[in-house]
Motif scaffolding. Structure first.
Motif, mmCIF file in Angstrom:
data_model
loop_
_atom_site.group_PDB
_atom_site.id
_atom_site.type_symbol
_atom_site.label_atom_id
_atom_site.label_comp_id
_atom_site.label_asym_id
_atom_site.label_seq_id
_atom_site.Cartn_x
_atom_site.Cartn_y
_atom_site.Cartn_z
ATOM 1 N N SER A 33 -38.442 -24.663 32.994
ATOM 2 C CA SER A 33 -39.392 -23.913 32.169
ATOM 3 C C SER A 33 -40.019 -24.803 31.109
ATOM 4 C CB SER A 33 -38.685 -22.721 31.514
ATOM 5 O OG SER A 33 -38.176 -21.839 32.485
ATOM 6 N N PHE A 34 -39.208 -25.631 30.457
ATOM 7 C CA PHE A 34 -39.756 -26.549 29.459
ATOM 8 C C PHE A 34 -40.746 -27.525 30.101
ATOM 9 C CE2 PHE A 34 -36.366 -25.197 26.590
ATOM 10 C CZ PHE A 34 -36.983 -25.312 25.355
ATOM 11 N N TRP A 35 -40.415 -27.997 31.297
ATOM 12 C CA TRP A 35 -41.311 -28.933 31.980
ATOM 13 C C TRP A 35 -42.617 -28.254 32.381
ATOM 14 C CZ3 TRP A 35 -43.051 -28.746 37.114
ATOM 15 C CH2 TRP A 35 -43.768 -29.869 37.526
ATOM 16 N N LEU A 36 -42.523 -27.010 32.889
ATOM 17 C CA LEU A 36 -43.712 -26.292 33.336
ATOM 18 C C LEU A 36 -44.628 -25.930 32.174
ATOM 19 C CD1 LEU A 36 -45.280 -24.816 35.607
ATOM 20 C CD2 LEU A 36 -43.851 -22.814 35.149
ATOM 21 N N LEU A 37 -44.041 -25.480 31.057
ATOM 22 C CA LEU A 37 -44.845 -25.029 29.921
ATOM 23 C C LEU A 37 -45.361 -26.173 29.066
ATOM 24 C CD1 LEU A 37 -42.664 -21.976 28.818
ATOM 25 C CD2 LEU A 37 -44.754 -21.948 30.187
ATOM 26 N N ASP A 38 -44.814 -27.373 29.243
ATOM 27 C CA ASP A 38 -45.262 -28.551 28.484
ATOM 28 C C ASP A 38 -45.249 -28.260 26.980
ATOM 29 O OD1 ASP A 38 -46.122 -31.128 28.066
ATOM 30 O OD2 ASP A 38 -48.253 -30.636 28.289
ATOM 31 N N ILE A 39 -44.103 -27.820 26.478
ATOM 32 C CA ILE A 39 -43.959 -27.454 25.072
ATOM 33 C C ILE A 39 -43.833 -28.705 24.215
ATOM 34 C CG2 ILE A 39 -42.491 -26.262 23.398
ATOM 35 C CD1 ILE A 39 -41.733 -24.331 25.607
ATOM 36 N N SER A 40 -44.648 -28.783 23.165
ATOM 37 C CA SER A 40 -44.624 -29.926 22.255
ATOM 38 C C SER A 40 -44.272 -29.437 20.854
ATOM 39 C CB SER A 40 -45.987 -30.626 22.248
ATOM 40 O OG SER A 40 -46.010 -31.669 21.303
ATOM 41 N N PHE A 41 -43.013 -29.624 20.458
ATOM 42 C CA PHE A 41 -42.604 -29.215 19.123
ATOM 43 C C PHE A 41 -43.166 -30.141 18.051
ATOM 44 C CE2 PHE A 41 -39.225 -27.312 21.740
ATOM 45 C CZ PHE A 41 -39.286 -26.010 21.271
ATOM 46 N N GLY A 42 -43.510 -31.371 18.431
ATOM 47 C CA GLY A 42 -44.093 -32.285 17.449
ATOM 48 C C GLY A 42 -45.409 -31.788 16.900
ATOM 49 N N ALA A 43 -46.243 -31.190 17.770
ATOM 50 C CA ALA A 43 -47.522 -30.654 17.313
ATOM 51 C C ALA A 43 -47.322 -29.467 16.384
ATOM 52 C CB ALA A 43 -48.376 -30.248 18.508
ATOM 53 N N LEU A 44 -46.268 -28.688 16.616
ATOM 54 C CA LEU A 44 -46.011 -27.517 15.777
ATOM 55 C C LEU A 44 -45.632 -27.904 14.362
ATOM 56 C CD1 LEU A 44 -45.619 -24.437 15.482
ATOM 57 C CD2 LEU A 44 -43.285 -24.758 16.330
ATOM 58 N N PHE A 45 -44.856 -28.962 14.208
ATOM 59 C CA PHE A 45 -44.352 -29.357 12.895
ATOM 60 C C PHE A 45 -45.129 -30.528 12.285
ATOM 61 C CE2 PHE A 45 -40.679 -27.414 15.047
ATOM 62 C CZ PHE A 45 -40.375 -26.420 14.133
ATOM 63 N N SER A 46 -46.328 -30.779 12.776
ATOM 64 C CA SER A 46 -47.146 -31.856 12.227
ATOM 65 C C SER A 46 -47.806 -31.427 10.925
ATOM 66 C CB SER A 46 -48.222 -32.267 13.231
ATOM 67 O OG SER A 46 -49.128 -31.207 13.445
ATOM 68 N N ARG A 47 -48.308 -32.392 10.172
ATOM 69 C CA ARG A 47 -48.961 -32.095 8.907
ATOM 70 C C ARG A 47 -50.242 -31.310 9.132
ATOM 71 N NH1 ARG A 47 -49.737 -37.062 4.904
ATOM 72 N NH2 ARG A 47 -47.451 -36.877 5.100
ATOM 73 N N GLU A 48 -50.982 -31.625 10.189
ATOM 74 C CA GLU A 48 -52.216 -30.903 10.475
ATOM 75 C C GLU A 48 -51.937 -29.433 10.779
ATOM 76 O OE1 GLU A 48 -51.281 -33.668 11.839
ATOM 77 O OE2 GLU A 48 -52.723 -35.160 11.119
ATOM 78 N N ALA A 49 -50.854 -29.171 11.546
ATOM 79 C CA ALA A 49 -50.506 -27.789 11.870
ATOM 80 C C ALA A 49 -50.113 -27.021 10.611
ATOM 81 C CB ALA A 49 -49.368 -27.758 12.887
ATOM 82 N N ALA A 50 -49.327 -27.670 9.735
ATOM 83 C CA ALA A 50 -48.925 -27.001 8.493
ATOM 84 C C ALA A 50 -50.137 -26.679 7.627
ATOM 85 C CB ALA A 50 -47.945 -27.885 7.727
ATOM 86 N N SER A 51 -51.107 -27.592 7.556
ATOM 87 C CA SER A 51 -52.307 -27.346 6.765
ATOM 88 C C SER A 51 -53.132 -26.199 7.352
ATOM 89 C CB SER A 51 -53.144 -28.621 6.700
ATOM 90 O OG SER A 51 -54.357 -28.402 6.019
ATOM 91 N N ILE A 103 -52.086 -23.730 9.261
ATOM 92 C CA ILE A 103 -51.374 -22.456 9.106
ATOM 93 C C ILE A 103 -51.484 -21.943 7.677
ATOM 94 C CG2 ILE A 103 -49.086 -21.393 9.139
ATOM 95 C CD1 ILE A 103 -48.397 -23.219 11.494
ATOM 96 N N SER A 104 -51.321 -22.827 6.707
ATOM 97 C CA SER A 104 -51.403 -22.405 5.303
ATOM 98 C C SER A 104 -52.804 -21.906 4.959
ATOM 99 C CB SER A 104 -51.004 -23.550 4.379
ATOM 100 O OG SER A 104 -51.878 -24.658 4.546
ATOM 101 N N GLN A 105 -53.840 -22.578 5.458
ATOM 102 C CA GLN A 105 -55.200 -22.121 5.201
ATOM 103 C C GLN A 105 -55.470 -20.764 5.851
ATOM 104 O OE1 GLN A 105 -57.937 -25.174 6.401
ATOM 105 N NE2 GLN A 105 -57.187 -26.669 4.908
ATOM 106 N N PHE A 106 -54.952 -20.596 7.071
ATOM 107 C CA PHE A 106 -55.167 -19.334 7.774
ATOM 108 C C PHE A 106 -54.459 -18.187 7.062
ATOM 109 C CE2 PHE A 106 -53.800 -16.308 11.118
ATOM 110 C CZ PHE A 106 -55.059 -15.869 11.512
#
Length: 336
Positions: free
Chosen positions: A110-128, A130-133
């Motif tokens: 399932s992890f291989w099929l969904l290509d889940i990237s936790f690094g993108a979730l916890f990146s500085r750009e993602a945090a910015s 989310i906070s703006q939204f």
């Protein structure tokens, strides 16, 4: 001590509840597809929007088959766990080891099929982002005209849930009494296997957008759930009072009303209240496919990027959920 003592004793309960939650997650994954999360739900949403009934029917049948397979796996696992374990030196037998291998293999695939990237979730750009939204939702719109509109949506949500649950309770009870039972058990399984949001999409195409589509969607799904629960409650009710009335010459109908039904009534009422509580929350979501209530109001405001108005609707949903929890707890205490 944990491997050889605690886990083998709790294995049945742990496996049973895990498989149950997996069944629920299958239904929830279909619902999330309607908001772009992929899977069968997204395919169903696209087919419905294109008015492609053939594709929608194929997707629905695939989903029903998936749910029935999950039910079959669940029953097989429970029967396997009911058997007495054979004596062996390891804390787990061959059956348990095979299940663990399949489980971890499925998770890895399932992890291989969904290509889940936790690094993108916890990146500085993602945090910015989310906070703006999230910041765009504050302060909520508390103007009198908008609060009145939200109050009307709240009342509509309560009405949809109440009427849908009432129809489901009456239909489920009548079908739970029908004989032979197995065709109706299959019917109950089919109704409850389809999530409310999928039913709402179908009913909205059938009767048009609005609260009536939401009532039908809740009634169809809840009939399957309550019908199955009512069957179990009536089977578990004390049989002696009804049998005594029939032996004394009372008709079967009166023996059921005065003998069987009073013994099952507390459980029937508790199940109905529980499902009404769940239907209130679901009625707030069905609006995302045009079935009225707070969900439809929230969908419109999010589509127009009116985040402060949407924030007010979300707060109303939270307050409604809290009020329902407190009311349900009070009613259960009064019944006890």
């Amino acid at each position: 001590a944990i491997l050889y003592g605690l886990i083998p004793q709790a294995a049945k309960e742990l496996t049973s509840y895990t498989v149950y939650r997996w069944e629920c997650a299958i239904r929830a994954s279909v619902v999330m597809g309607f908001v772009g999360a992929g899977g069968l739900g997204q395919l169903m949403d696209q087919a419905m929007k294109m008015l492609n009934g053939g594709e929608a029917a194929s997707i629905l049948l695939t989903f029903l088959a998936l749910v029935f397979v999950a039910d079959l796996i669940s029953r097989t696992l429970r029967r396997g766990l009911d058997k007495a374990p054979a004596a062996h030196a390891m804390p787990f037998g061959p059956f348990s080891i095979a299940l663990l291998v399949i489980f971890f293999g499925a998770i890895s695939a399932s992890f291989w099929l969904l290509d889940i990237s936790f690094g993108a979730l916890f990146s500085r750009e993602a945090a910015s982002s989310i906070s703006q939204f999230l910041g765009s939702f504050f302060p909520p719109d508390l103007s009198a005209p908008w609060l009145l509109k939200v109050a009307q949506g709240t009342w509509e949500t309560l009405a949809i849930s109440a009427v849908g649950t009432l129809f489901a309770a009456l239909t489920g009870l009548l079908l739970a009494l029908a004989r032979p039972r197995w065709p109706f058990n299959v019917f109950f399984n089919a109704l409850r296997s389809v999530p409310e949001l999928v039913w709402a999409t179908i009913t909205a195409l059938s009767v048009g957008l609005g609260p009536f589509a939401g009532v039908l969607a809740l009634a169809l799904h809840t009939t399957g759930v309550l019908g199955r629960l009512y069957v179990e409650a009536l089977d578990n009710a004390p049989a002696a009072p009804g049998r005594a009335l029939r032996l004394s010459g009372a008709p079967s109908g009166l023996a059921f009303l005065y003998g069987t039904l009073p013994g099952a009534a507390p459980q029937l009422i508790a199940y109905t209240l529980y499902r009404w509580e769940m239907n209130i929350r679901m009625a707030a979501i069905l609006g995302f496919v045009g079935a009225g209530g707070l969900g439809q109001l929230l969908y419109f405001e999010l589509s127009l990027f009116h985040y402060t108005q949407a924030s007010t609707v979300i707060i109303a949903m939270l307050l409604l959920s809290f009020a329902v929890d407190q009311t349900s707890a009070w009613l259960r205490q009064r019944m006890a």
